[in-house]
Design an enzyme around this catalytic site. Structure first.
Site, PDB file in Angstrom:
ATOM      1  N   ASP A  25     -26.553  -0.440  -6.419  1.00 55.85           N
ATOM      2  CA  ASP A  25     -26.669  -1.598  -5.525  1.00 55.85           C
ATOM      3  C   ASP A  25     -27.031  -2.830  -6.348  1.00 55.85           C
ATOM      4  OD1 ASP A  25     -29.242  -2.626  -3.142  1.00 55.85           O
ATOM      5  OD2 ASP A  25     -27.283  -3.485  -3.621  1.00 55.85           O
ATOM      6  N   ASN A  27     -27.142  -6.070  -5.190  1.00 51.53           N
ATOM      7  CA  ASN A  27     -27.728  -7.234  -4.495  1.00 51.53           C
ATOM      8  C   ASN A  27     -28.908  -6.863  -3.600  1.00 51.53           C
ATOM      9  OD1 ASN A  27     -26.419  -5.841  -2.534  1.00 51.53           O
ATOM     10  ND2 ASN A  27     -25.296  -7.588  -1.694  1.00 51.53           N
ATOM     11  N   ASP A  29     -29.453  -4.883  -1.087  1.00 47.01           N
ATOM     12  CA  ASP A  29     -29.407  -4.594   0.352  1.00 47.01           C
ATOM     13  C   ASP A  29     -29.477  -3.090   0.613  1.00 47.01           C
ATOM     14  OD1 ASP A  29     -25.772  -4.858   0.956  1.00 47.01           O
ATOM     15  OD2 ASP A  29     -26.975  -3.641  -0.421  1.00 47.01           O
ATOM     16  N   ASP A  33     -22.410  -1.138  -4.256  1.00 46.95           N
ATOM     17  CA  ASP A  33     -21.331  -2.107  -4.046  1.00 46.95           C
ATOM     18  C   ASP A  33     -20.459  -2.233  -5.297  1.00 46.95           C
ATOM     19  OD1 ASP A  33     -24.229  -4.035  -4.068  1.00 46.95           O
ATOM     20  OD2 ASP A  33     -22.896  -3.837  -5.814  1.00 46.95           O
ATOM     21  N   ASP A 102      -8.496   5.462  -2.935  1.00 50.35           N
ATOM     22  CA  ASP A 102      -8.442   6.522  -1.928  1.00 50.35           C
ATOM     23  C   ASP A 102      -7.483   6.067  -0.824  1.00 50.35           C
ATOM     24  OD1 ASP A 102     -11.159   8.730  -1.277  1.00 50.35           O
ATOM     25  OD2 ASP A 102      -9.194   8.761  -0.312  1.00 50.35           O
ATOM     26  N   ASP A 203      -6.139  11.263   1.136  1.00 48.11           N
ATOM     27  CA  ASP A 203      -7.046  11.919   2.076  1.00 48.11           C
ATOM     28  C   ASP A 203      -6.291  12.794   3.072  1.00 48.11           C
ATOM     29  OD1 ASP A 203      -9.839  11.961   3.030  1.00 48.11           O
ATOM     30  OD2 ASP A 203      -8.954  11.182   4.861  1.00 48.11           O
ATOM     31  N   GLU A 261      -5.436  15.567  -1.245  1.00 45.56           N
ATOM     32  CA  GLU A 261      -6.453  16.485  -0.742  1.00 45.56           C
ATOM     33  C   GLU A 261      -5.744  17.358   0.284  1.00 45.56           C
ATOM     34  OE1 GLU A 261      -9.097  15.344   2.264  1.00 45.56           O
ATOM     35  OE2 GLU A 261     -10.777  16.496   1.475  1.00 45.56           O
ATOM     36  N   HIS A 334     -17.763  14.224  -2.839  1.00 43.60           N
ATOM     37  CA  HIS A 334     -18.645  13.610  -1.841  1.00 43.60           C
ATOM     38  C   HIS A 334     -18.741  14.426  -0.560  1.00 43.60           C
ATOM     39  CE1 HIS A 334     -14.609  12.678  -0.749  1.00 43.60           C
ATOM     40  NE2 HIS A 334     -15.014  12.220   0.409  1.00 43.60           N
ATOM     41  N   ASP A 335     -17.905  15.485  -0.460  1.00 45.12           N
ATOM     42  CA  ASP A 335     -17.939  16.344   0.743  1.00 45.12           C
ATOM     43  C   ASP A 335     -18.624  17.673   0.477  1.00 45.12           C
ATOM     44  OD1 ASP A 335     -14.516  15.497   1.638  1.00 45.12           O
ATOM     45  OD2 ASP A 335     -16.415  14.570   2.258  1.00 45.12           O
TER      46      ASP A 335
HETATM   47  O1  TEU Z   1     -12.074  15.331   4.000  1.00 42.37           O
HETATM   48  C1  TEU Z   1     -11.180  16.179   4.689  1.00 42.37           C
HETATM   49  C2  TEU Z   1     -11.882  17.397   5.125  1.00 42.37           C
HETATM   50  O2  TEU Z   1     -11.322  18.426   5.368  1.00 42.37           O
HETATM   51  C3  TEU Z   1     -13.325  17.282   5.314  1.00 42.37           C
HETATM   52  O3  TEU Z   1     -13.555  17.733   6.596  1.00 42.37           O
HETATM   53  C4  TEU Z   1     -14.040  18.121   4.283  1.00 42.37           C
HETATM   54  O4  TEU Z   1     -13.211  19.102   3.723  1.00 42.37           O
HETATM   55  C5  TEU Z   1     -15.156  18.824   4.987  1.00 42.37           C
HETATM   56  O5  TEU Z   1     -15.969  17.780   5.449  1.00 42.37           O
HETATM   57  C6  TEU Z   1     -15.918  19.727   4.048  1.00 42.37           C
HETATM   58  O6  TEU Z   1     -16.851  20.384   4.829  1.00 42.37           O
HETATM   59  C7  TEU Z   1     -11.569  13.998   3.874  1.00 42.37           C
HETATM   60  C8  TEU Z   1     -12.641  13.170   3.176  1.00 42.37           C
HETATM   61  O7  TEU Z   1     -12.872  13.710   1.876  1.00 42.37           O
HETATM   62  C9  TEU Z   1     -13.885  13.221   4.011  1.00 42.37           C
HETATM   63  O8  TEU Z   1     -14.962  12.539   3.368  1.00 42.37           O
HETATM   64  C10 TEU Z   1     -13.575  12.541   5.341  1.00 42.37           C
HETATM   65  O9  TEU Z   1     -14.709  12.680   6.174  1.00 42.37           O
HETATM   66  C11 TEU Z   1     -12.366  13.202   6.020  1.00 42.37           C
HETATM   67  O10 TEU Z   1     -11.274  13.440   5.142  1.00 42.37           O
HETATM   68  C12 TEU Z   1     -11.826  12.277   7.104  1.00 42.37           C
HETATM   69  O11 TEU Z   1     -11.234  11.158   6.497  1.00 42.37           O
HETATM   70 CA    CA Z   2     -25.433  -3.810  -2.216  1.00 44.18          CA
END
Ligand code: TEU
Ligand code: CA
Length: 565
Positions: A25, A27, A29, A33, A102, A203, A261, A334-335
């Site tokens: 971050d 700035n 907040d 970013d 993405d 995605d 994906e 991130h998932d």
């Molecule tokens: O994820 C697709 C997806 O299948 C997700 O449901 C993920 O595999 C699951 O959360 C794992 O438990 C993509 C993105 O990576 C995810 O961050 C988004 O939430 C989703 O699509 C909708 O755009």
């Molecule tokens: Ca910020």
């Protein structure tokens, strides 16, 4: 060198995934970013990565943290401006770092002008940009469960129809049958590509075509009114026609990389997306290894897994795509929960196991993807209460589990600790100052309390840190084409503790030995593998380079990579 070897930049690259909201971050907040990413480019350069995959930065109400896009042509307010984005791309390119964006085109935000117009009336010119259906017997058109809410159908009183959303009700699915939608998407893709980006991560790209007629999912005794049925919208007829058209109209015109994906694909199906002769995508993220610890009811039910099963999955993917397509290599994003907590040991062997897992990802055939914080061994988090969590998927699971499935809160929180997506989304830990140096404000999501020990500043000061081990792995790939292009051959497949394989390119061979647990098994080199000498390339312990390979007593999570002659 194999004269037939066709070298390709994205096969030799290492990708680093930046989840901007949690990266840095600039700035105060409390939200990461784009200027924060700019300020950390030198850190990424030091690590030695080649490509940044930027999670969505487009305008969004952030119902699903940017995966609900309301304007594909502008930057989310919290992340900065288009000018900031242009500066990031310019500076990254100046440092020899590429950027892939993405691409989220299975759905938009319900605040996108297209959807606002589409829902305004049944006769709207954009009605067919989305999937609208009449009620069936007075209720939803079918029994499909959404990833983020009970049903995939949301009732729209004003026009007396339901609209489809595989994810949240604020993420209406686009109707890819509509050629106007496809034209609009291709136009937007070219707009970003003409700005100079180096490709896309796509995605849920294999969900663009849904089962014809939206048939009910078989319930086969499952509890709950709605049934989770990805087999009715992943890899459906029509999907390859869309991707071939996208390749013809857009992708083929640029020197870029693409990674789709694709949940639920087998290696055979993956080859239909990434086969060198298919003119669709370069790589896909498959999930088979990421579901090895999921029970019959899905990811929230965690079951024990056996290394022999894990090895069988990895070998199947290595051998199925070898010479025909290309693998992505990842255990984090991130998932997903943090890999050292899920597949390693985030307690007394955190450093050793993080390095061992990294050795796997950087010596298999494919392109490795490093998720921010993985390179310093960041771990899962355990927030005390559900209120401290942000993720829509976690809150949806919590509500359904407590209210519909009658689970008790303790077991629900335990499931969240093991598999919740916020494990990966706690702020990047830069140093041991307040909020781990991520922000001078109040962070949008709590910082993992272990930031005092686990942070970039500490890693950069410690020559034995996980960071420098990643740096060396990345360097090894650049110096040894056998690691990128070498054929893969598993050995000791039935060993329950050790994952070992050989990579061969012409007469160059490397041997990888990974102890996946805190036990101390003996590694025995199979008789049929002759060698005169061995050169130790990397290891996560001090190793006597002259040690005889024929029999080694491995230490907990010990990893070794040798060149063998
Ligand atoms: O994820 C697709 C997806 O299948 C997700 O449901 C993920 O595999 C699951 O959360 C794992 O438990 C993509 C993105 O990576 C995810 O961050 C988004 O939430 C989703 O699509 C909708 O755009
Ligand atoms: Ca910020």
């Amino acid at each position: 060198m194999k004269e037939t070897l066709k070298r390709t930049w994205w096969k030799e690259a290492v990708v680093y995934q930046v989840y901007p909201r949690s990266f840095y971050d600039s700035n105060g907040d409390g939200i990461g970013d784009l200027r924060g990413v700019i300020q950390k480019l030198d850190y990424l350069k030091e690590l030695g990565i080649d490509v940044i995959w930027l999670n969505p930065v487009y305008k969004s109400p952030n119902d699903d943290n940017g995966y609900d896009i309301s304007d594909y042509y502008d930057i989310m307010d919290e992340f900065g401006t288009l000018a900031d984005w242009e500066e990031l791309l310019l500076k990254a390119h100046e440092k020899g770092i590429k950027i892939i964006m993405d691409l989220v085109v299975n759905h938009t935000s319900d605040e996108h002008p297209w959807f606002i117009e589409s829902r305004s009336s049944r006769d709207s010119a954009k009605r067919d940009y989305y999937i609208w259906m009449d009620p069936k017997d007075g209720k939803e058109p079918n029994n499909w469960a959404s990833f983020f809410s009970p049903s995939v159908w949301e009732w729209d009183e004003a026009t007396g129809q339901y609209y489809l959303h595989l994810f949240s009700k604020k993420q209406p699915d686009l109707n890819w049958k509509n050629p106007e939608v496809r034209r609009e998407v291709y136009k937007m893709m070219k707009w970003w590509l003409d700005k100079g980006i180096d490709g896309f991560r796509m995605d849920v790209i294999n969900a663009l075509a849904k089962a014809e007629g939206f048939p009910d999912a078989p319930t086969d005794g499952k509890k709950g009114r709605y049934v989770f049925c990805p087999s009715l919208y992943f890899n459906q007829p029509g999907i390859h026609e869309y991707l071939k058209e996208m390749n013809r109209e857009v992708l083929s015109k640029y020197d870029i990389m693409t990674v789709g994906e694709t949940g639920g694909v087998t290696p055979e199906e993956a080859l239909l997306y990434v086969g060198e002769d298919r003119d669709e995508l370069n790589m896909v993220f498959q999930f088979e290894h990421m579901e090895i610890d999921a029970g019959p009811s899905g990811k929230w039910e965690t079951v024990p897994w056996k290394l022999t099963d894990f090895k069988r999955i990895m070998s199947k993917w290595q051998l199925s795509l070898q010479g025909k397509g290309w693998n992505s290599l990842y255990l984090n994003n991130h998932d997903q929960p943090r890999m050292v907590s899920r597949f390693g040991n985030d307690k007394e062997f955190r450093v050793e196991s993080a390095k061992m897992l990294a050795t796997l990802l950087h010596t298999l055939q494919g392109t490795p993807y490093i998720y921010q914080g993985e390179e310093i061994g960041m771990t899962n988090v355990r927030f005390r209460s559900i209120e401290e969590y942000n993720d829509i998927e976690i809150h949806n699971f919590y509500n359904i589990a407590l209210n519909e499935l009658g689970l008790d809160e303790k077991e629900v929180m335990e499931a969240i600790y093991l598999k919740g997506r916020d494990n990966a989304r706690t702020p990047m830990q830069w140093d041991d100052s307040p909020n781990a140096g991520f922000t001078t404000g109040k962070p949008w999501l709590g910082v993992n309390p272990n930031y005092k020990e686990i942070n970039v500043a500490a890693a950069l000061k410690d020559s034995n840190s996980i960071f420098y081990y990643y740096k060396k792995l990345i360097q090894l790939r650049k110096e040894n084409l056998v690691i990128v292009y070498g054929d893969y051959r598993p050995i000791l497949e039935e060993d329950e503790n050790i994952y070992s394989y050989i990579r061969t390119l012409d007469d160059d061979r490397i041997l990888v030995i990974l102890n996946f647990f805190d036990r101390t098994p003996e590694f025995r080199l199979p008789e049929d593998i002759a060698y005169d000498s061995a050169e130790l390339l990397i290891s996560n312990y001090n190793v006597d380079p002259a040690e005889d390979l024929r029999s080694i007593k491995l230490r907990p999570y010990e990893a070794r990579v040798y060149r063998i002659r």
